[in-house]
Design a protein around this motif. Sequence first.
Motif, PDB file in Angstrom:
ATOM      1  N   ALA A 119     -66.046 -76.929  37.951  1.00  0.00           N
ATOM      2  CA  ALA A 119     -66.252 -78.304  38.426  1.00  0.00           C
ATOM      3  C   ALA A 119     -67.618 -78.758  37.958  1.00  0.00           C
ATOM      4  N   GLY A 120     -67.668 -79.709  37.039  1.00  0.00           N
ATOM      5  CA  GLY A 120     -68.936 -80.233  36.546  1.00  0.00           C
ATOM      6  C   GLY A 120     -69.179 -79.874  35.097  1.00  0.00           C
ATOM      7  N   GLY A 121     -69.655 -80.858  34.343  1.00  0.00           N
ATOM      8  CA  GLY A 121     -69.847 -80.657  32.904  1.00  0.00           C
ATOM      9  C   GLY A 121     -71.259 -80.981  32.444  1.00  0.00           C
TER      10      GLY A 121
ATOM     11  N   THR B 228     -75.207 -79.043  31.828  1.00  0.00           N
ATOM     12  CA  THR B 228     -75.590 -77.827  31.089  1.00  0.00           C
ATOM     13  C   THR B 228     -74.918 -76.604  31.699  1.00  0.00           C
ATOM     14  N   ALA B 229     -74.912 -76.537  33.038  1.00  0.00           N
ATOM     15  CA  ALA B 229     -74.335 -75.354  33.703  1.00  0.00           C
ATOM     16  C   ALA B 229     -72.841 -75.245  33.406  1.00  0.00           C
ATOM     17  N   GLY B 230     -72.123 -76.338  33.590  1.00  0.00           N
ATOM     18  CA  GLY B 230     -70.673 -76.313  33.406  1.00  0.00           C
ATOM     19  C   GLY B 230     -70.278 -75.931  31.991  1.00  0.00           C
TER      20      GLY B 230
ATOM     21  N   ILE C 189     -63.740 -79.861  34.752  1.00  0.00           N
ATOM     22  CA  ILE C 189     -63.591 -81.263  35.186  1.00  0.00           C
ATOM     23  C   ILE C 189     -64.972 -81.897  35.189  1.00  0.00           C
ATOM     24  N   GLU C 190     -65.093 -83.041  34.568  1.00  0.00           N
ATOM     25  CA  GLU C 190     -66.372 -83.755  34.644  1.00  0.00           C
ATOM     26  C   GLU C 190     -66.117 -85.241  34.791  1.00  0.00           C
ATOM     27  N   SER C 191     -67.093 -85.899  35.384  1.00  0.00           N
ATOM     28  CA  SER C 191     -66.927 -87.323  35.634  1.00  0.00           C
ATOM     29  C   SER C 191     -67.913 -88.114  34.800  1.00  0.00           C
TER      30      SER C 191
ATOM     31  N   VAL D  27     -81.855 -84.012  32.375  1.00  0.00           N
ATOM     32  CA  VAL D  27     -83.129 -83.366  32.033  1.00  0.00           C
ATOM     33  C   VAL D  27     -82.825 -81.883  31.791  1.00  0.00           C
ATOM     34  N   GLY D  28     -83.878 -81.069  31.645  1.00  0.00           N
ATOM     35  CA  GLY D  28     -83.648 -79.643  31.396  1.00  0.00           C
ATOM     36  C   GLY D  28     -83.636 -79.394  29.911  1.00  0.00           C
ATOM     37  N   GLU D  29     -84.794 -79.618  29.274  1.00  0.00           N
ATOM     38  CA  GLU D  29     -84.844 -79.579  27.813  1.00  0.00           C
ATOM     39  C   GLU D  29     -85.795 -78.526  27.271  1.00  0.00           C
ATOM     40  N   ALA D  30     -86.436 -77.766  28.161  1.00  0.00           N
ATOM     41  CA  ALA D  30     -87.325 -76.690  27.712  1.00  0.00           C
ATOM     42  C   ALA D  30     -86.735 -75.362  28.172  1.00  0.00           C
TER      43      ALA D  30
ATOM     44  N   GLU E  77     -61.194 -85.318  32.482  1.00  0.00           N
ATOM     45  CA  GLU E  77     -62.179 -86.316  32.908  1.00  0.00           C
ATOM     46  C   GLU E  77     -61.689 -86.941  34.205  1.00  0.00           C
ATOM     47  N   GLY E  78     -62.546 -86.988  35.196  1.00  0.00           N
ATOM     48  CA  GLY E  78     -62.142 -87.612  36.458  1.00  0.00           C
ATOM     49  C   GLY E  78     -63.074 -87.195  37.569  1.00  0.00           C
ATOM     50  N   LYS E  79     -62.920 -87.894  38.670  1.00  0.00           N
ATOM     51  CA  LYS E  79     -63.823 -87.632  39.800  1.00  0.00           C
ATOM     52  C   LYS E  79     -63.090 -86.779  40.829  1.00  0.00           C
TER      53      LYS E  79
ATOM     54  N   ASP F 242     -68.751 -73.778  40.755  1.00  0.00           N
ATOM     55  CA  ASP F 242     -69.326 -75.057  41.162  1.00  0.00           C
ATOM     56  C   ASP F 242     -70.537 -75.387  40.300  1.00  0.00           C
ATOM     57  N   CYS F 243     -70.377 -76.350  39.412  1.00  0.00           N
ATOM     58  CA  CYS F 243     -71.473 -76.825  38.553  1.00  0.00           C
ATOM     59  C   CYS F 243     -71.641 -78.320  38.763  1.00  0.00           C
ATOM     60  N   THR F 244     -71.484 -78.754  40.013  1.00  0.00           N
ATOM     61  CA  THR F 244     -71.512 -80.198  40.283  1.00  0.00           C
ATOM     62  C   THR F 244     -72.924 -80.716  40.553  1.00  0.00           C
TER      63      THR F 244
ATOM     64  N   GLN G  85     -97.148 -83.174  35.056  1.00  0.00           N
ATOM     65  CA  GLN G  85     -96.371 -83.953  34.089  1.00  0.00           C
ATOM     66  C   GLN G  85     -95.915 -83.039  32.958  1.00  0.00           C
ATOM     67  N   TRP G  86     -94.669 -83.234  32.521  1.00  0.00           N
ATOM     68  CA  TRP G  86     -94.240 -82.438  31.369  1.00  0.00           C
ATOM     69  C   TRP G  86     -94.149 -83.299  30.117  1.00  0.00           C
ATOM     70  N   ARG G  87     -94.367 -82.647  28.978  1.00  0.00           N
ATOM     71  CA  ARG G  87     -94.111 -83.280  27.679  1.00  0.00           C
ATOM     72  C   ARG G  87     -93.367 -82.290  26.832  1.00  0.00           C
ATOM     73  N   ILE G  88     -92.171 -82.661  26.436  1.00  0.00           N
ATOM     74  CA  ILE G  88     -91.311 -81.750  25.674  1.00  0.00           C
ATOM     75  C   ILE G  88     -91.009 -82.408  24.331  1.00  0.00           C
ATOM     76  N   PRO G  89     -91.565 -81.858  23.238  1.00  0.00           N
ATOM     77  CA  PRO G  89     -91.370 -82.499  21.938  1.00  0.00           C
ATOM     78  C   PRO G  89     -90.057 -82.081  21.275  1.00  0.00           C
TER      79      PRO G  89
ATOM     80  N   LEU H 106     -85.681 -91.814  38.677  1.00  0.00           N
ATOM     81  CA  LEU H 106     -86.126 -91.003  39.828  1.00  0.00           C
ATOM     82  C   LEU H 106     -85.087 -89.936  40.179  1.00  0.00           C
ATOM     83  N   ILE H 107     -85.556 -88.725  40.373  1.00  0.00           N
ATOM     84  CA  ILE H 107     -84.660 -87.623  40.786  1.00  0.00           C
ATOM     85  C   ILE H 107     -85.313 -86.965  42.012  1.00  0.00           C
ATOM     86  N   ARG H 108     -84.583 -86.897  43.117  1.00  0.00           N
ATOM     87  CA  ARG H 108     -85.105 -86.203  44.313  1.00  0.00           C
ATOM     88  C   ARG H 108     -84.504 -84.806  44.355  1.00  0.00           C
TER      89      ARG H 108
ATOM     90  N   GLU I   9     -91.854 -73.423  34.838  1.00  0.00           N
ATOM     91  CA  GLU I   9     -91.773 -72.345  33.848  1.00  0.00           C
ATOM     92  C   GLU I   9     -90.416 -72.360  33.134  1.00  0.00           C
ATOM     93  N   SER I  10     -89.728 -73.483  33.168  1.00  0.00           N
ATOM     94  CA  SER I  10     -88.459 -73.676  32.429  1.00  0.00           C
ATOM     95  C   SER I  10     -87.454 -72.562  32.708  1.00  0.00           C
ATOM     96  N   THR I  11     -87.234 -72.261  33.970  1.00  0.00           N
ATOM     97  CA  THR I  11     -86.413 -71.093  34.300  1.00  0.00           C
ATOM     98  C   THR I  11     -84.981 -71.425  34.730  1.00  0.00           C
TER      99      THR I  11
HETATM  100  P1  FAD Z   1     -75.790 -81.754  36.350  1.00  0.00           P
HETATM  101  O1  FAD Z   1     -76.413 -81.994  35.041  1.00  0.00           O
HETATM  102  O2  FAD Z   1     -76.155 -82.683  37.481  1.00  0.00           O
HETATM  103  O3  FAD Z   1     -74.227 -81.792  36.142  1.00  0.00           O
HETATM  104  C1  FAD Z   1     -73.341 -81.974  37.203  1.00  0.00           C
HETATM  105  C2  FAD Z   1     -71.955 -82.227  36.646  1.00  0.00           C
HETATM  106  O4  FAD Z   1     -71.036 -82.303  37.724  1.00  0.00           O
HETATM  107  C3  FAD Z   1     -71.827 -83.528  35.869  1.00  0.00           C
HETATM  108  O5  FAD Z   1     -70.987 -83.352  34.766  1.00  0.00           O
HETATM  109  C4  FAD Z   1     -71.150 -84.447  36.872  1.00  0.00           C
HETATM  110  O6  FAD Z   1     -70.410 -85.477  36.257  1.00  0.00           O
HETATM  111  C5  FAD Z   1     -70.247 -83.437  37.571  1.00  0.00           C
HETATM  112  N1  FAD Z   1     -69.793 -83.888  38.890  1.00  0.00           N
HETATM  113  C6  FAD Z   1     -70.534 -84.031  40.008  1.00  0.00           C
HETATM  114  N2  FAD Z   1     -69.754 -84.466  41.018  1.00  0.00           N
HETATM  115  C7  FAD Z   1     -68.508 -84.587  40.521  1.00  0.00           C
HETATM  116  C8  FAD Z   1     -67.266 -85.022  41.051  1.00  0.00           C
HETATM  117  N3  FAD Z   1     -67.132 -85.441  42.309  1.00  0.00           N
HETATM  118  N4  FAD Z   1     -66.197 -85.020  40.238  1.00  0.00           N
HETATM  119  C9  FAD Z   1     -66.280 -84.614  38.936  1.00  0.00           C
HETATM  120  N5  FAD Z   1     -67.439 -84.205  38.392  1.00  0.00           N
HETATM  121  C10 FAD Z   1     -68.530 -84.204  39.162  1.00  0.00           C
HETATM  122  N6  FAD Z   1     -84.280 -76.494  33.487  1.00  0.00           N
HETATM  123  C11 FAD Z   1     -84.811 -75.806  32.464  1.00  0.00           C
HETATM  124  O7  FAD Z   1     -84.380 -74.691  32.185  1.00  0.00           O
HETATM  125  N7  FAD Z   1     -85.838 -76.337  31.742  1.00  0.00           N
HETATM  126  C12 FAD Z   1     -86.408 -77.526  32.046  1.00  0.00           C
HETATM  127  O8  FAD Z   1     -87.307 -77.978  31.362  1.00  0.00           O
HETATM  128  C13 FAD Z   1     -85.908 -78.228  33.171  1.00  0.00           C
HETATM  129  N8  FAD Z   1     -86.442 -79.407  33.547  1.00  0.00           N
HETATM  130  C14 FAD Z   1     -85.945 -80.035  34.666  1.00  0.00           C
HETATM  131  C15 FAD Z   1     -86.575 -81.192  35.138  1.00  0.00           C
HETATM  132  C16 FAD Z   1     -86.122 -81.787  36.311  1.00  0.00           C
HETATM  133  C17 FAD Z   1     -86.814 -83.001  36.844  1.00  0.00           C
HETATM  134  C18 FAD Z   1     -84.981 -81.287  36.983  1.00  0.00           C
HETATM  135  C19 FAD Z   1     -84.453 -81.954  38.205  1.00  0.00           C
HETATM  136  C20 FAD Z   1     -84.357 -80.157  36.492  1.00  0.00           C
HETATM  137  C21 FAD Z   1     -84.844 -79.514  35.363  1.00  0.00           C
HETATM  138  N9  FAD Z   1     -84.253 -78.352  34.895  1.00  0.00           N
HETATM  139  C22 FAD Z   1     -84.807 -77.672  33.861  1.00  0.00           C
HETATM  140  C23 FAD Z   1     -83.015 -77.881  35.479  1.00  0.00           C
HETATM  141  C24 FAD Z   1     -81.861 -78.295  34.561  1.00  0.00           C
HETATM  142  O9  FAD Z   1     -81.904 -79.689  34.362  1.00  0.00           O
HETATM  143  C25 FAD Z   1     -80.532 -77.901  35.171  1.00  0.00           C
HETATM  144  O10 FAD Z   1     -80.565 -76.552  35.529  1.00  0.00           O
HETATM  145  C26 FAD Z   1     -79.423 -78.111  34.180  1.00  0.00           C
HETATM  146  O11 FAD Z   1     -79.469 -79.401  33.647  1.00  0.00           O
HETATM  147  C27 FAD Z   1     -78.098 -77.861  34.826  1.00  0.00           C
HETATM  148  O12 FAD Z   1     -77.697 -78.933  35.605  1.00  0.00           O
HETATM  149  P2  FAD Z   1     -76.246 -78.865  36.203  1.00  0.00           P
HETATM  150  O13 FAD Z   1     -75.291 -78.719  35.108  1.00  0.00           O
HETATM  151  O14 FAD Z   1     -76.248 -77.855  37.282  1.00  0.00           O
HETATM  152  O15 FAD Z   1     -76.093 -80.279  36.941  1.00  0.00           O
END
Ligand code: FAD
Length: 491
Positions: free
Chosen positions: A10-12, A14-16, A36-38, A46-49, A175-177, A208-210, A262-266, A305-307, A335-337
Amino acid sequence: MQPIKRVVIAGGGTAGWMAAAAMAKLLGKNLDITLIESDDIGTVGVGEATIPTLVFFHKLLGISERDFMAATHGTYKLGIQFENWRDVGEDYLHAFGVTGKDCWAAGFQHFWLKGREMGISKPFGDYCLEHQAAVSSRFAHLPNNGLNYAFHMDAGLYAGFLRKIAEQHGCQRVEGKIAQVNTRSSDGFIDHLVLDNGQRIDGDLFIDCTGFRGLLIEQALHTGYEDWSHWLLNDSALALQTTAVEPPRAYTRSIAHDAGWQWRIPLQHRVGNGLVYSHHYLDDDAARQRLLDNVEGEHLTEPRLIRFKTGRRRKQWNKNCVALGLASGFLEPLESTSIHLIQQGIVRLLRMFPTQGICPADVLEYNRQTDFDVEHIRDFIILHYVVTNRHDSPYWQHCRNLDMPESLAHRIELFRETGRVFREGSELFDDSWQQVMIGQGLIPERYHPIVDTMSEQELRQFLGHIETNVANTVAGLPAHQQYLQQFVGKL
Ligand code: FAD
């Protein structure tokens, strides 16, 4: 026990897609894999280092590095420069790789410490190849992993790149929610998902990669969350992409501010920027202005903004659901972990794959190993905040006086008193502890007495030899950008 035939991701983000690509490539012949991804919800974006372990993940998947670099507009990364962390106006670089030499009786830092007392040691980083290559922005692949490296990459493009691999190996994308997560009344396991168009998706194992919402692991299974925000104060980030104004550096920049960093990722085509902060110490408008005042180049996006809440899910594997990525918990990206932890989770799951059915011992072991990994990384991140000379703002005063985890307090005390650092089990960071402790301004009170068996002349030669070797190797490396152009073929 019910054999596992159908895996639903569930979720597409980086993790998914990392999970889908690895499972499809390595186990796809025996499994039905659906992701499944929406498009409406999108990804965190984000998550580019990254850190060097990703190189091995790619090897496991048979990914060509040239294809990956071209597809994700990647650059090479040799470490992270920490600016204003030890004190305002002071920098150091945490590089991948080993500083000095592996010395059998005592770590290299002991030799360096004595040399420092004698006034003959150069800065600690001068004895580390990756450090010196980073600061002079040079890079090449050296034989036998002679230069440890990782990547900066475009997260959106990376997901697309992995999607191709996953689909080539039979993963089916829907594709779908997801509107409903239905559990079985008998054992509380997840039985099927229902999308908002009514489509039903059955599975035996659910990943669960949501993202932060943890739709399966939390909203359906109520696994619970361990909150670590008393140790790591930041709870917000603003992300912004800009054009590049200089050739890409071979390192990430982490620039401390008075209430965050602050991060800067080239990348090849742009720069990823962001401010991570505590909104109790800096309000969102001020944070936005702070970020805008401190980026270069044209803005390609609006600040977003991301909380977040720092911590981890109480179980990463609960019943027939394994959480990966943001759904499993979050440590700030200092530390980009995070991507590394996703990869660890995937490889661990592959090793323990419950083909015959889920047994409690596997679940317990998976969670035990994951807890170990995350706790050590957590301590390493907290280290940057508690060992500092900064006390110029309420935020930094709070950080300096944190009631830190005992495990970290012990490590710091051991290093302060004796210069010793011991890697525990399979923890991720090794040489990094010395680099960051020294970088943050912590100089041990003593060095190991074995160093005194070397005469002053021998110590001079020993240190001088390492430094010269490092300098000579770096001098022979091409500029990072030039190497990228040759290797990837276009910039
Ligand atoms: P998401 O990218 O949020 O993906 C969630 C997926 O679930 C999406 O495809 C979404 O469409 C799907 N989804 C959610 N709900 C539903 C639903 N109801 N139905 C269908 N689909 C659904 N990590 C690093 O290693 N290096 C970094 O430099 C780094 N920088 C970061 C900076 C910030 C500010 C943050 C917040 C994180 C950072 N990370 C970094 C972490 C990294 O971004 C994540 O670990 C990585 O992107 C994985 O995200 P994810 O796939 O878990 O979640």
